[in-house]
Motif scaffolding. Structure first.
Motif, PDB file in Angstrom:
ATOM      1  N   ASP A  67      33.343  37.184  35.521  1.00 15.68           N
ATOM      2  CA  ASP A  67      33.492  37.452  34.097  1.00 15.68           C
ATOM      3  C   ASP A  67      34.923  37.462  33.564  1.00 15.68           C
ATOM      4  O   ASP A  67      35.124  37.761  32.393  1.00 15.68           O
ATOM      5  CB  ASP A  67      32.836  38.800  33.755  1.00 15.68           C
ATOM      6  CG  ASP A  67      31.339  38.794  34.023  1.00 15.68           C
ATOM      7  OD1 ASP A  67      30.729  37.708  33.987  1.00 15.68           O
ATOM      8  OD2 ASP A  67      30.789  39.869  34.267  1.00 15.68           O
ATOM      9  N   THR A  68      35.906  37.185  34.390  1.00 13.65           N
ATOM     10  CA  THR A  68      37.279  37.132  33.889  1.00 13.65           C
ATOM     11  C   THR A  68      37.897  35.781  34.213  1.00 13.65           C
ATOM     12  O   THR A  68      37.396  35.042  35.073  1.00 13.65           O
ATOM     13  CB  THR A  68      38.159  38.247  34.500  1.00 13.65           C
ATOM     14  OG1 THR A  68      38.378  37.969  35.878  1.00 13.65           O
ATOM     15  CG2 THR A  68      37.553  39.612  34.323  1.00 13.65           C
ATOM     16  N   SER A  69      38.972  35.477  33.536  1.00 13.33           N
ATOM     17  CA  SER A  69      39.705  34.242  33.824  1.00 13.33           C
ATOM     18  C   SER A  69      41.112  34.571  34.323  1.00 13.33           C
ATOM     19  O   SER A  69      42.021  33.770  34.181  1.00 13.33           O
ATOM     20  CB  SER A  69      39.770  33.360  32.575  1.00 13.33           C
ATOM     21  OG  SER A  69      40.439  34.053  31.540  1.00 13.33           O
ATOM     22  N   ILE A  70      41.271  35.756  34.908  1.00 10.87           N
ATOM     23  CA  ILE A  70      42.569  36.185  35.422  1.00 10.87           C
ATOM     24  C   ILE A  70      42.865  35.395  36.701  1.00 10.87           C
ATOM     25  O   ILE A  70      42.051  35.360  37.612  1.00 10.87           O
ATOM     26  CB  ILE A  70      42.580  37.702  35.680  1.00 10.87           C
ATOM     27  CG1 ILE A  70      42.334  38.449  34.374  1.00 10.87           C
ATOM     28  CG2 ILE A  70      43.892  38.128  36.317  1.00 10.87           C
ATOM     29  CD1 ILE A  70      42.083  39.927  34.540  1.00 10.87           C
ATOM     30  N   GLY A  71      44.029  34.761  36.733  1.00  6.54           N
ATOM     31  CA  GLY A  71      44.348  33.870  37.840  1.00  6.54           C
ATOM     32  C   GLY A  71      45.117  34.496  38.978  1.00  6.54           C
ATOM     33  O   GLY A  71      45.469  33.807  39.936  1.00  6.54           O
ATOM     34  N   GLY A  72      45.424  35.791  38.912  1.00  9.17           N
ATOM     35  CA  GLY A  72      46.181  36.417  39.992  1.00  9.17           C
ATOM     36  C   GLY A  72      46.183  37.918  39.871  1.00  9.17           C
ATOM     37  O   GLY A  72      45.802  38.472  38.847  1.00  9.17           O
ATOM     38  N   VAL A  73      46.582  38.574  40.944  1.00 11.01           N
ATOM     39  CA  VAL A  73      46.663  40.033  40.970  1.00 11.01           C
ATOM     40  C   VAL A  73      48.008  40.450  41.529  1.00 11.01           C
ATOM     41  O   VAL A  73      48.652  39.709  42.259  1.00 11.01           O
ATOM     42  CB  VAL A  73      45.525  40.678  41.802  1.00 11.01           C
ATOM     43  CG1 VAL A  73      44.174  40.398  41.196  1.00 11.01           C
ATOM     44  CG2 VAL A  73      45.567  40.221  43.238  1.00 11.01           C
ATOM     45  N   TYR A  74      48.429  41.657  41.171  1.00  5.93           N
ATOM     46  CA  TYR A  74      49.646  42.257  41.698  1.00  5.93           C
ATOM     47  C   TYR A  74      49.227  43.286  42.739  1.00  5.93           C
ATOM     48  O   TYR A  74      48.461  44.201  42.434  1.00  5.93           O
ATOM     49  CB  TYR A  74      50.456  42.933  40.589  1.00  5.93           C
ATOM     50  CG  TYR A  74      51.574  43.781  41.124  1.00  5.93           C
ATOM     51  CD1 TYR A  74      52.753  43.195  41.553  1.00  5.93           C
ATOM     52  CD2 TYR A  74      51.436  45.155  41.241  1.00  5.93           C
ATOM     53  CE1 TYR A  74      53.772  43.979  42.076  1.00  5.93           C
ATOM     54  CE2 TYR A  74      52.447  45.932  41.768  1.00  5.93           C
ATOM     55  CZ  TYR A  74      53.614  45.338  42.182  1.00  5.93           C
ATOM     56  OH  TYR A  74      54.607  46.092  42.709  1.00  5.93           O
ATOM     57  N   VAL A  75      49.709  43.119  43.957  1.00  6.61           N
ATOM     58  CA  VAL A  75      49.429  44.068  45.030  1.00  6.61           C
ATOM     59  C   VAL A  75      50.771  44.601  45.518  1.00  6.61           C
ATOM     60  O   VAL A  75      51.640  43.834  45.944  1.00  6.61           O
ATOM     61  CB  VAL A  75      48.668  43.396  46.185  1.00  6.61           C
ATOM     62  CG1 VAL A  75      48.389  44.395  47.301  1.00  6.61           C
ATOM     63  CG2 VAL A  75      47.377  42.780  45.691  1.00  6.61           C
ATOM     64  N   ALA A  76      50.944  45.918  45.449  1.00  2.81           N
ATOM     65  CA  ALA A  76      52.210  46.528  45.864  1.00  2.81           C
ATOM     66  C   ALA A  76      52.326  46.509  47.387  1.00  2.81           C
ATOM     67  O   ALA A  76      51.335  46.601  48.102  1.00  2.81           O
ATOM     68  CB  ALA A  76      52.278  47.977  45.363  1.00  2.81           C
ATOM     69  N   LEU A  77      53.543  46.383  47.874  1.00  2.83           N
ATOM     70  CA  LEU A  77      53.767  46.375  49.314  1.00  2.83           C
ATOM     71  C   LEU A  77      53.377  47.699  49.963  1.00  2.83           C
ATOM     72  O   LEU A  77      53.005  47.722  51.141  1.00  2.83           O
ATOM     73  CB  LEU A  77      55.237  46.056  49.610  1.00  2.83           C
ATOM     74  CG  LEU A  77      55.677  44.642  49.297  1.00  2.83           C
ATOM     75  CD1 LEU A  77      57.167  44.471  49.543  1.00  2.83           C
ATOM     76  CD2 LEU A  77      54.887  43.640  50.116  1.00  2.83           C
ATOM     77  N   GLU A  78      53.411  48.786  49.208  1.00  2.63           N
ATOM     78  CA  GLU A  78      53.019  50.081  49.765  1.00  2.63           C
ATOM     79  C   GLU A  78      51.567  50.091  50.201  1.00  2.63           C
ATOM     80  O   GLU A  78      51.168  50.878  51.045  1.00  2.63           O
ATOM     81  CB  GLU A  78      53.229  51.217  48.739  1.00  2.63           C
ATOM     82  CG  GLU A  78      54.644  51.397  48.263  1.00  2.63           C
ATOM     83  CD  GLU A  78      54.959  50.548  47.047  1.00  2.63           C
ATOM     84  OE1 GLU A  78      54.185  50.543  46.078  1.00  2.63           O
ATOM     85  OE2 GLU A  78      55.985  49.865  47.086  1.00  2.63           O
ATOM     86  N   ASP A  79      50.749  49.214  49.601  1.00  6.20           N
ATOM     87  CA  ASP A  79      49.338  49.166  49.952  1.00  6.20           C
ATOM     88  C   ASP A  79      49.101  48.640  51.353  1.00  6.20           C
ATOM     89  O   ASP A  79      48.012  48.757  51.899  1.00  6.20           O
ATOM     90  CB  ASP A  79      48.574  48.298  48.944  1.00  6.20           C
ATOM     91  CG  ASP A  79      48.550  48.927  47.561  1.00  6.20           C
ATOM     92  OD1 ASP A  79      48.720  50.151  47.458  1.00  6.20           O
ATOM     93  OD2 ASP A  79      48.368  48.178  46.588  1.00  6.20           O
ATOM     94  N   TYR A  80      50.108  48.034  51.965  1.00  6.89           N
ATOM     95  CA  TYR A  80      49.980  47.492  53.316  1.00  6.89           C
ATOM     96  C   TYR A  80      50.615  48.371  54.376  1.00  6.89           C
ATOM     97  O   TYR A  80      50.610  48.037  55.544  1.00  6.89           O
ATOM     98  CB  TYR A  80      50.587  46.087  53.384  1.00  6.89           C
ATOM     99  CG  TYR A  80      49.790  45.090  52.591  1.00  6.89           C
ATOM    100  CD1 TYR A  80      48.606  44.589  53.087  1.00  6.89           C
ATOM    101  CD2 TYR A  80      50.218  44.671  51.338  1.00  6.89           C
ATOM    102  CE1 TYR A  80      47.855  43.667  52.359  1.00  6.89           C
ATOM    103  CE2 TYR A  80      49.492  43.760  50.602  1.00  6.89           C
ATOM    104  CZ  TYR A  80      48.316  43.270  51.133  1.00  6.89           C
ATOM    105  OH  TYR A  80      47.588  42.368  50.406  1.00  6.89           O
ATOM    106  N   GLY A  81      51.185  49.491  53.974  1.00  2.00           N
ATOM    107  CA  GLY A  81      51.847  50.407  54.906  1.00  2.00           C
ATOM    108  C   GLY A  81      50.862  51.216  55.715  1.00  2.00           C
ATOM    109  O   GLY A  81      49.668  51.247  55.454  1.00  2.00           O
TER     110      GLY A  81
END
Length: 83
Positions: A67-81
């Motif tokens: 339902d969206t046409s958003i082509g990308g997301v922002y993922v913070a590097l802290e989420d991979y710690g």
């Protein structure tokens, strides 16, 4: 070390980001095109959805894709710690 960095940057194609229309003295956004290898071309300015721990809050992945046409997301590097 600096030589390896410059050679890696030198390997990037010049057409990764092209400015289509530069802003003059008027307050308007700069129009451009971002082309990364292996990805769809993204026109700028463009909206990137912000994520929390890698997921867009308050929307399921199937609804986001359908339902969206958003082509990308922002993922913070802290989420991979480590947690």
């Amino acid at each position: 070390m600096a030589a390896s960095k410059s050679s890696a940057l030198g390997d990037l194609p010049d057409e990764m980001f092209n400015i289509i229309k530069a802003a003059g003295s008027v307050l308007v956004p700069r129009l451009g095109r971002l082309a990364l290898p292996g990805r769809k071309i993204m026109e700028t300015p463009h909206f990137l959805a912000g994520t929390s721990r890698g997921a867009v809050p308050h929307i399921t992945q199937d609804t986001f894709a359908r339902d969206t046409s958003i082509g990308g997301v922002y993922v913070a590097l802290e989420d991979y710690g480590k947690s």
